[in-house]
Design a protein around this motif. Structure first.
Motif, short mmCIF file in Angstrom:
data_model
loop_
_atom_site.label_atom_id
_atom_site.label_comp_id
_atom_site.label_asym_id
_atom_site.label_seq_id
_atom_site.Cartn_x
_atom_site.Cartn_y
_atom_site.Cartn_z
N VAL A 212 -7.29 3.08 14.99
CA VAL A 212 -7.23 2.11 13.84
C VAL A 212 -8.46 2.69 13.01
N VAL A 213 -8.03 2.34 11.87
CA VAL A 213 -8.93 2.31 10.80
C VAL A 213 -9.20 1.32 10.31
N MET A 214 -10.78 1.11 10.47
CA MET A 214 -11.32 -0.45 10.12
C MET A 214 -11.93 -0.17 8.80
N VAL A 215 -11.69 -1.32 8.06
CA VAL A 215 -12.14 -1.52 6.71
C VAL A 215 -13.01 -2.90 6.31
N ASN A 216 -14.28 -2.79 6.32
CA ASN A 216 -15.21 -4.07 5.99
C ASN A 216 -14.68 -4.52 4.60
N GLN A 217 -14.04 -5.58 4.37
CA GLN A 217 -13.40 -5.98 2.99
C GLN A 217 -14.66 -6.27 2.20
N ASN A 218 -15.85 -6.71 2.67
CA ASN A 218 -16.95 -7.21 2.04
C ASN A 218 -17.68 -5.99 1.28
N HIS A 219 -17.31 -4.85 1.72
CA HIS A 219 -17.98 -3.60 1.11
C HIS A 219 -17.30 -3.09 0.08
N LEU A 220 -15.99 -3.65 -0.36
CA LEU A 220 -15.23 -3.21 -1.42
C LEU A 220 -15.21 -4.35 -2.67
N SER A 221 -15.19 -3.49 -3.83
CA SER A 221 -15.33 -4.50 -4.88
C SER A 221 -13.82 -5.21 -5.04
N GLN A 222 -13.59 -6.23 -5.64
CA GLN A 222 -12.51 -7.08 -5.78
C GLN A 222 -11.32 -5.87 -6.31
N GLU A 223 -11.63 -5.15 -7.12
CA GLU A 223 -10.72 -4.19 -7.76
C GLU A 223 -10.13 -3.07 -6.63
N GLU A 224 -11.11 -2.62 -5.75
CA GLU A 224 -11.08 -1.62 -4.61
C GLU A 224 -10.06 -2.39 -3.50
N LEU A 225 -10.55 -3.69 -3.40
CA LEU A 225 -9.61 -4.46 -2.33
C LEU A 225 -8.36 -4.44 -2.87
N GLN A 226 -8.14 -4.94 -4.09
CA GLN A 226 -6.81 -5.16 -4.65
C GLN A 226 -5.92 -3.91 -4.62
N GLU A 227 -6.60 -2.69 -4.96
CA GLU A 227 -5.97 -1.46 -4.76
C GLU A 227 -5.54 -1.13 -3.37
N LEU A 228 -6.26 -1.27 -2.65
CA LEU A 228 -5.93 -1.16 -0.94
C LEU A 228 -4.85 -1.94 -0.64
N ARG A 229 -4.96 -3.32 -0.93
CA ARG A 229 -3.71 -4.02 -0.54
C ARG A 229 -2.39 -3.69 -1.03
N GLN A 230 -2.48 -3.24 -2.27
CA GLN A 230 -1.08 -3.08 -3.12
C GLN A 230 -0.53 -1.75 -2.35
N LEU A 231 -1.63 -0.74 -2.14
CA LEU A 231 -1.16 0.53 -1.47
C LEU A 231 -0.63 0.29 0.02
N TYR B 190 -12.46 -8.00 8.16
CA TYR B 190 -11.95 -6.63 8.60
C TYR B 190 -10.45 -6.48 8.26
N LEU B 191 -10.27 -5.25 7.38
CA LEU B 191 -8.74 -5.30 7.36
C LEU B 191 -8.55 -3.83 8.45
N TYR B 192 -7.55 -3.97 9.15
CA TYR B 192 -7.37 -2.74 10.15
C TYR B 192 -6.10 -2.05 9.73
N ILE B 193 -6.02 -0.90 10.05
CA ILE B 193 -4.75 0.17 9.57
C ILE B 193 -4.46 0.88 10.90
N LYS B 194 -3.35 0.63 11.45
CA LYS B 194 -2.86 1.14 12.41
C LYS B 194 -2.37 2.45 12.45
N ARG B 195 -2.78 3.52 12.99
CA ARG B 195 -1.67 4.74 13.24
C ARG B 195 -0.80 4.65 14.29
N GLY B 196 0.02 5.57 14.05
CA GLY B 196 1.37 5.92 15.20
C GLY B 196 0.54 5.99 16.43
N ASP B 197 -0.50 6.72 16.47
CA ASP B 197 -1.03 7.06 17.93
C ASP B 197 -2.04 6.08 18.26
N ASN B 198 -1.91 4.68 17.67
CA ASN B 198 -2.70 3.43 18.06
C ASN B 198 -4.15 3.54 17.92
#
Length: 77
Positions: free
Chosen positions: A49-68, A39-47
């Protein structure tokens, strides 16, 4: 497993939509991101968390998310 639709926008942030409702989070709402297991987690200011299962993303989607995330949110070690 809850399926959801996630949209990324370089200017606006992350938009998540599922059977429970929808959420729009601008990049300024996030304070940190990191990884734990498959999982990739993204923590908001109010603590909340948005959890994203990296296995559910294509390589292109994962690369785009990481860049952003690298551009807009601090990495948490």
């Amino acid at each position: 497993m809850v399926r959801c639709k996630t949209e990324l926008n370089a200017e606006d942030g992350i938009h998540i939509q599922n059977h429970l409702g929808e959420s729009r989070n601008h990049w300024s709402a996030f304070k940190a991101y990191g990884t734990t297991g498959e999982y990739l987690y993204i923590k908001r200011g109010d603590n909340r968390v948005v959890m994203v299962n990296q296995n559910h993303l294509s390589q292109e989607e994962l690369q785009e998310l990481r860049q952003l995330l690298e551009k807009n949110v601090a990495f948490e070690k």
